[in-house]
Design a protein around this motif. Sequence first.
Motif, PDB file in Angstrom:
ATOM      1  N   LEU A  49       0.877  -1.184  -0.098  1.00 46.08           N
ATOM      2  CA  LEU A  49       0.043   0.074   0.082  1.00 46.08           C
ATOM      3  C   LEU A  49       0.901   1.257  -0.061  1.00 46.08           C
ATOM      4  O   LEU A  49       0.705   2.137  -0.647  1.00 46.08           O
ATOM      5  CB  LEU A  49      -0.963  -0.025   1.218  1.00 46.08           C
ATOM      6  CG  LEU A  49      -1.893   1.289   1.401  1.00 46.08           C
ATOM      7  CD1 LEU A  49      -3.077   0.985   0.408  1.00 46.08           C
ATOM      8  CD2 LEU A  49      -2.474   1.204   2.881  1.00 46.08           C
ATOM      9  N   SER A  50       1.907   1.275   0.713  1.00 41.55           N
ATOM     10  CA  SER A  50       3.015   2.509   0.960  1.00 41.55           C
ATOM     11  C   SER A  50       3.506   2.647  -0.554  1.00 41.55           C
ATOM     12  O   SER A  50       3.687   3.710  -0.997  1.00 41.55           O
ATOM     13  CB  SER A  50       3.860   2.505   1.931  1.00 41.55           C
ATOM     14  OG  SER A  50       3.115   2.084   3.280  1.00 41.55           O
ATOM     15  N   ALA A  51       4.136   1.524  -1.012  1.00 43.93           N
ATOM     16  CA  ALA A  51       4.828   1.536  -2.254  1.00 43.93           C
ATOM     17  C   ALA A  51       3.727   2.257  -3.310  1.00 43.93           C
ATOM     18  O   ALA A  51       4.334   2.931  -4.271  1.00 43.93           O
ATOM     19  CB  ALA A  51       5.267   0.108  -2.668  1.00 43.93           C
ATOM     20  N   VAL A  52       2.500   1.689  -3.467  1.00 45.69           N
ATOM     21  CA  VAL A  52       1.474   2.246  -4.515  1.00 45.69           C
ATOM     22  C   VAL A  52       1.351   3.832  -4.180  1.00 45.69           C
ATOM     23  O   VAL A  52       1.542   4.640  -5.012  1.00 45.69           O
ATOM     24  CB  VAL A  52       0.140   1.666  -4.354  1.00 45.69           C
ATOM     25  CG1 VAL A  52      -0.734   2.248  -5.186  1.00 45.69           C
ATOM     26  CG2 VAL A  52       0.355   0.184  -4.660  1.00 45.69           C
ATOM     27  N   ASN A  53       1.286   4.121  -2.967  1.00 44.97           N
ATOM     28  CA  ASN A  53       1.111   5.625  -2.610  1.00 44.97           C
ATOM     29  C   ASN A  53       2.133   6.574  -2.838  1.00 44.97           C
ATOM     30  O   ASN A  53       1.930   7.649  -3.240  1.00 44.97           O
ATOM     31  CB  ASN A  53       0.686   5.615  -1.098  1.00 44.97           C
ATOM     32  CG  ASN A  53       0.283   6.952  -0.676  1.00 44.97           C
ATOM     33  OD1 ASN A  53      -0.440   7.510  -1.059  1.00 44.97           O
ATOM     34  ND2 ASN A  53       1.151   7.562   0.292  1.00 44.97           N
ATOM     35  N   SER A  54       3.284   5.907  -2.687  1.00 42.51           N
ATOM     36  CA  SER A  54       4.716   6.636  -3.020  1.00 42.51           C
ATOM     37  C   SER A  54       4.826   6.785  -4.467  1.00 42.51           C
ATOM     38  O   SER A  54       5.273   7.962  -4.838  1.00 42.51           O
ATOM     39  CB  SER A  54       5.842   6.286  -2.332  1.00 42.51           C
ATOM     40  OG  SER A  54       6.261   5.129  -2.853  1.00 42.51           O
ATOM     41  N   ARG A  55       4.473   5.719  -5.399  1.00 39.08           N
ATOM     42  CA  ARG A  55       4.676   5.871  -6.729  1.00 39.08           C
ATOM     43  C   ARG A  55       3.501   6.770  -7.363  1.00 39.08           C
ATOM     44  O   ARG A  55       3.459   7.431  -8.215  1.00 39.08           O
ATOM     45  CB  ARG A  55       4.482   4.533  -7.298  1.00 39.08           C
ATOM     46  CG  ARG A  55       4.757   4.425  -8.877  1.00 39.08           C
ATOM     47  CD  ARG A  55       4.865   3.047  -9.449  1.00 39.08           C
ATOM     48  NE  ARG A  55       3.291   2.719  -9.603  1.00 39.08           N
ATOM     49  CZ  ARG A  55       2.757   1.781  -8.812  1.00 39.08           C
ATOM     50  NH1 ARG A  55       3.079   1.173  -8.045  1.00 39.08           N
ATOM     51  NH2 ARG A  55       1.290   1.674  -9.054  1.00 39.08           N
ATOM     52  N   MET A  56       2.261   6.789  -6.740  1.00 43.27           N
ATOM     53  CA  MET A  56       0.937   7.360  -7.595  1.00 43.27           C
ATOM     54  C   MET A  56       0.946   8.793  -6.843  1.00 43.27           C
ATOM     55  O   MET A  56       0.014   9.513  -7.354  1.00 43.27           O
ATOM     56  CB  MET A  56      -0.158   6.450  -7.140  1.00 43.27           C
ATOM     57  CG  MET A  56       0.208   5.285  -7.867  1.00 43.27           C
ATOM     58  SD  MET A  56       0.386   5.187  -9.659  1.00 43.27           S
ATOM     59  CE  MET A  56      -1.138   6.030 -10.386  1.00 43.27           C
ATOM     60  N   GLY A  57       1.070   8.906  -5.440  1.00 41.17           N
ATOM     61  CA  GLY A  57       0.948  10.158  -4.897  1.00 41.17           C
ATOM     62  C   GLY A  57      -0.501  10.115  -4.191  1.00 41.17           C
ATOM     63  O   GLY A  57      -0.804  11.006  -3.492  1.00 41.17           O
TER      64      GLY A  57
END
Length: 351
Positions: free
Chosen positions: A238-246
């Motif tokens: 979830l954190s990785a998706v959030n950092s890639r997508m904002g």
Amino acid sequence: MERGEEEGRGGRRYCVTGATGYIGSWLVESLLERGFFVHATVRDPAKSMHLVSLWTGSERLRLFRADLEDEGSFDEALQGCDGVFHVAASMQFHVPPHHHHNIEAYVEANILDPAIKGIINVLKSCLKSKSVKRVVFTSSISTITAKDSNGTYKPIVDESCQIQADQVWNTKATGWVYALSKLLAEEAAFKFAQENGIDLVSVITTTVAGPFFTASVPSSIKVLLSPITGESEFFKILSAVNSRMGSLGVVHIEDICSAHIFLMEHARAEGRYICCSESCSLSKLYNLLFQKHPCSNTQRIADKSDNKVDPEISSKKLKDLGFSYKYGLEDIIHQAILCCQDYGYLSPVSQ
């Protein structure tokens, strides 16, 4: 709908690969509910019997054994089908620790090659079938990034914001194995389709949640609920998706399946389509999760995003074609939590 319903929907026949997965199993149900004939491919029919008892209209359903790695194993399933939904995919996010000394070779041989070979095998079977008019390929938001070449977030994220394979290899961020397999399989599919005159459309799914038919809780739901379950492996994703997508894009399982069918049937559908009913910041997701499922064991996070506008993961291309979403973010979270409580994955909340 372009190819009018008066043609008698019941006459049309569609194949769904990966029918035991989260999207696949719900898509089979959605097609049967609409009166279509369905050929569902599974690796092991014996393991699919609990689904057959849950699906409605199963007199219009046929199960076929097929394996993505066996060329020709989809030939029989595709006979007489008007279209194919290629949903089947490996859900491998990590490389086993004992392969870390030669990570690239392991990923190439065990994840990327099979993913590419799998879609090409399905497309080769489509060519043999002579009846298949379109293939709808299930892609993923992991093939998209909100960051431009300078690493700053774009305000609007659309289908043109594709990640570059070499960037994924170099950074190896959480979930990179899955992202790379989706990206390369999709590229290979479009190339093969173009060279062989196959009409291919791809659906870029955001985080899918809501109710489920599968025997275990789908990993996309585990990712979405990770702030309240505290499962670190899924929270990392979830954190990785959030950092890639904002920001985080979500879609209800019913809407993602409706979008697949809509794109199969719409005469003007072409290329790639992001399917996202709503995108939100990580802090907004946290607050909604706590509202719907208050629990004491999880730390709230401070809202660090006061001064910035979160990138919007845009479904404009799909909406411009006439598609509309039935469920928003609150409904999606509410239904996912209820279903997980029934399943025993989340404890019931005492009022």
